[in-house]
Design a protein around this motif. Structure first.
Motif, PDB file in Angstrom:
ATOM      1  N   PRO A  98       0.838  -1.205   0.000  1.00 43.23           N
ATOM      2  CA  PRO A  98       0.000   0.000   0.000  1.00 43.23           C
ATOM      3  C   PRO A  98       0.867   1.247   0.000  1.00 43.23           C
ATOM      4  O   PRO A  98       2.046   1.201   0.397  1.00 43.23           O
ATOM      5  CB  PRO A  98      -0.796  -0.132   1.305  1.00 43.23           C
ATOM      6  N   ASP A  99       0.312   2.358  -0.442  1.00 42.86           N
ATOM      7  CA  ASP A  99       1.093   3.592  -0.481  1.00 42.86           C
ATOM      8  C   ASP A  99       1.407   4.099   0.926  1.00 42.86           C
ATOM      9  O   ASP A  99       2.535   4.502   1.211  1.00 42.86           O
ATOM     10  CB  ASP A  99       0.339   4.672  -1.270  1.00 42.86           C
ATOM     11  N   ILE A 118      -5.056   2.371   6.193  1.00 45.62           N
ATOM     12  CA  ILE A 118      -4.412   2.044   4.911  1.00 45.62           C
ATOM     13  C   ILE A 118      -4.931   3.033   3.878  1.00 45.62           C
ATOM     14  O   ILE A 118      -6.151   3.179   3.710  1.00 45.62           O
ATOM     15  CB  ILE A 118      -4.738   0.608   4.470  1.00 45.62           C
ATOM     16  N   ARG A 119      -4.012   3.712   3.193  1.00 47.15           N
ATOM     17  CA  ARG A 119      -4.432   4.684   2.164  1.00 47.15           C
ATOM     18  C   ARG A 119      -3.624   4.470   0.894  1.00 47.15           C
ATOM     19  O   ARG A 119      -2.402   4.336   0.940  1.00 47.15           O
ATOM     20  CB  ARG A 119      -4.253   6.120   2.656  1.00 47.15           C
ATOM     21  N   ASP A 120      -4.321   4.448  -0.228  1.00 47.24           N
ATOM     22  CA  ASP A 120      -3.676   4.379  -1.536  1.00 47.24           C
ATOM     23  C   ASP A 120      -4.031   5.627  -2.331  1.00 47.24           C
ATOM     24  O   ASP A 120      -5.156   6.140  -2.229  1.00 47.24           O
ATOM     25  CB  ASP A 120      -4.132   3.129  -2.296  1.00 47.24           C
ATOM     26  N   GLN A 142      -7.735  -4.284  -4.692  1.00 53.05           N
ATOM     27  CA  GLN A 142      -6.388  -4.028  -4.185  1.00 53.05           C
ATOM     28  C   GLN A 142      -6.423  -3.552  -2.735  1.00 53.05           C
ATOM     29  O   GLN A 142      -5.686  -4.060  -1.880  1.00 53.05           O
ATOM     30  CB  GLN A 142      -5.696  -2.972  -5.056  1.00 53.05           C
ATOM     31  N   LEU A 143      -7.287  -2.590  -2.453  1.00 53.28           N
ATOM     32  CA  LEU A 143      -7.334  -2.033  -1.106  1.00 53.28           C
ATOM     33  C   LEU A 143      -7.923  -3.022  -0.103  1.00 53.28           C
ATOM     34  O   LEU A 143      -7.473  -3.104   1.047  1.00 53.28           O
ATOM     35  CB  LEU A 143      -8.122  -0.725  -1.128  1.00 53.28           C
ATOM     36  N   TYR A 162      -5.182  -5.367   0.737  1.00 52.11           N
ATOM     37  CA  TYR A 162      -4.284  -4.801   1.741  1.00 52.11           C
ATOM     38  C   TYR A 162      -4.869  -4.950   3.149  1.00 52.11           C
ATOM     39  O   TYR A 162      -4.147  -5.253   4.104  1.00 52.11           O
ATOM     40  CB  TYR A 162      -4.026  -3.315   1.462  1.00 52.11           C
ATOM     41  N   ILE A 165      -9.874   1.635   5.670  1.00 52.53           N
ATOM     42  CA  ILE A 165      -9.193   1.574   4.376  1.00 52.53           C
ATOM     43  C   ILE A 165      -9.750   2.701   3.517  1.00 52.53           C
ATOM     44  O   ILE A 165     -10.968   2.921   3.494  1.00 52.53           O
ATOM     45  CB  ILE A 165      -9.447   0.223   3.685  1.00 52.53           C
TER      46      ILE A 165
END
Length: 490
Positions: A107-108, A119-121, A139-140, A143, A158
């Motif tokens: 993840p970013d 969690i942040r993208d 994807q998220l 994660y 998320i």
């Protein structure tokens, strides 16, 4: 050990869902190099992500650690309560469906909040939802699942930062993620290449197009027939009509109309389209066009060809048109009249005003002549710009009244032995030739972005000049197709 990463979701769903991509990538089949447009997208995404990273001066950048140490560092930093982790690694080795797998996600950001992490993208996409970007959701959610496997507790939440700068919350869905991972495992472990229908918009920017499209042409795959969608192609394949000759041999209009295929969460009959599908299939086999009826085209001495070049919404704050191209053809050819948006803050408005000036000049000289375009792009954006900047003298309204979309006229009157009725395909069919070796909508966007980024005036003028040539030849191509249709109307 089978390895699955967050990128596998992107490979399966972007630009459109394709199971074959997963199989081919796992087998090491060579992909074409990223296009100029794709490289621009990557650079813009990297800049957007870097801009967001700059808002966290306390972030620990895990890219500085060796790849095999990043998981260990991620775990240590999380346990120590680090405020912001950039490019952390989440990795789990476990068995799923009896297959030993390694699951890896990067993840970013991990952002500390209370006693846990967010969690942040960062994504360029403006719309992050199941309809437009299922790969981002998967994807998220992946994660989130990985985070829980590594740390024994779920993340606080998320989220995605979308292309408009909005934080979009993403709901956890372990069940959906596991089902998707099971599908990916199945595809990666197949012993033979699975059937996947080709499709024009699905394949045009895919790195495996050169692998799949020639094979489909050689096999005369039913998916090449215009009007046959992905679901119907797959159903025909299952029923032993995988090729165009088999389709024509095994089905008539009545039996094809009764055929049911998956349609969303239900099944739907082919219905009234069956006869047209079979006619198009026969045209594909013969290689000869069939005129269903004379094209209905209004008779005038002159016509305006109209074509726009624009930025897609996910690349700009606004869905921006950077070039409004017009040119009169007919008894006398007028000059090419481009309206190019400026590069300053008010450049978009400047382009619109110049277009209205050009259109007014054409109407003053030639009267209410038809304004010819291809597909609905021009009509849609004309309406958008009236709403955005207004139409004080009613010029845009006058353009709109005179619009004539050539695509449905061509599609509904002449059956062509082509898989697509895109202008680029039809113009080649009628014999139009361009002067540029590289061209296309994505190419034009890449050139425009390059022009906006350069500070060298000569380079910018050269790039804009290339775009102008492309647009002028789009207008000439539209006229060539128009004349070809007009000849069939008489």
């Amino acid at each position: 050990m089978l390895k699955l990463t967050a990128q596998d979701f992107h490979r399966r769903y972007a630009p459109k869902k394709c199971d074959l991509r997963i199989f081919l990538r796992e087998r090491g089949v060579e992909e074409s190099s990223p296009s100029e447009f794709e490289q621009v997208l990557m650079r813009m995404g990297q800049r957007y992500e870097a801009k967001h990273l700059a808002t966290f001066p306390e972030a620990i950048d895990l890219r500085s650690f060796e790849s095999d140490k990043r998981l260990e560092q991620t775990v240590t930093l999380v346990k120590n309560g680090c405020a912001v982790l950039y490019q952390p690694v989440l990795k789990v080795q476990t068995t799923l469906d009896g297959v030993e797998c390694e699951f890896v996600g990067e993840p970013d950001f991990l952002l500390r909040e209370n006693n846990g992490y967010i969690i942040r993208d960062v994504k360029m996409a403006r719309r992050v939802d199941e309809e437009h970007h299922p790969e981002i959701l998967f994807q998220l959610q992946f994660y989130g699942w990985l985070y829980e496997q590594v740390f024994g507790a779920p993340p606080i939440r998320i989220e995605a930062l979308n292309g408009q700068g909005d934080i979009v919350p993403i709901l956890s869905n372990h069940q959906a993620v596991l089902a998707e991972l099971q599908a990916l495992i199945r595809l990666k472990r197949l012993s033979q290449e699975p059937y996947e229908p080709v499709g024009w918009s699905k394949c045009v920017s895919c790195g495996f197009r050169d692998h799949c499209w020639p094979k489909a042409v050689a096999a005369k795959d039913v998916a090449l027939v215009y009007e046959i969608d992905q679901s119907l192609a797959a159903e025909l394949h299952e029923r032993g009509a995988a090729s165009i000759p088999q389709l024509v041999e095994h089905f008539n209009a009545d039996s094809l109309s009764e055929l049911k295929r998956p349609w969303g969460k239900r099944f739907q009959k082919v219905g009234k389209k069956a006869d047209l599908i079979l006619q198009r299939a026969r045209v594909m086999l013969s290689g000869r066009e069939v005129v269903l009826h004379p094209p209905i085209i209004p008779r005038h001495e002159h016509y305006v060809m109209f074509d726009l070049e624009g930025m897609p919404p996910h690349l700009d704050e606004l869905d921006k048109i950077y070039l409004w191209g017009t040119q009169v053809f007919g008894k006398a050819h007028g000059k090419f009249m481009p309206a190019v948006s400026g590069f300053g803050d008010d450049g978009d408005r400047e382009g619109w005003k110049q277009f209205l000036t050009n259109a007014q000049s054409i109407f003053q000289q030639f009267g209410d002549i038809p304004v010819i375009h291809w597909h609905h792009y021009e009509k849609t954006h004309l309406d958008d710009y009236v709403e955005r900047y207004g139409d004080p003298e009613g010029i845009a309204a006058r353009v709109r009244r005179n619009l004539l979309d050539l695509l449905p006229i061509a599609r509904d009157s002449v059956l062509l032995p082509l898989s697509s009725y895109s202008l680029k395909e039809v113009e080649k069919y009628v014999g139009f030739k361009r002067s540029q070796t590289e061209y296309g909508g994505s190419w034009s966007i890449a050139k425009y972005i390059e022009a906006t980024e350069t500070r060298d005036e000569d380079s910018r003028n050269k790039l804009v000049g290339e775009i102008l040539i492309y647009n002028q030849e789009d207008l000439a191509a539209t006229w060539a197709v128009f004349e070809w249709l007009q000849a069939k109307a008489s």
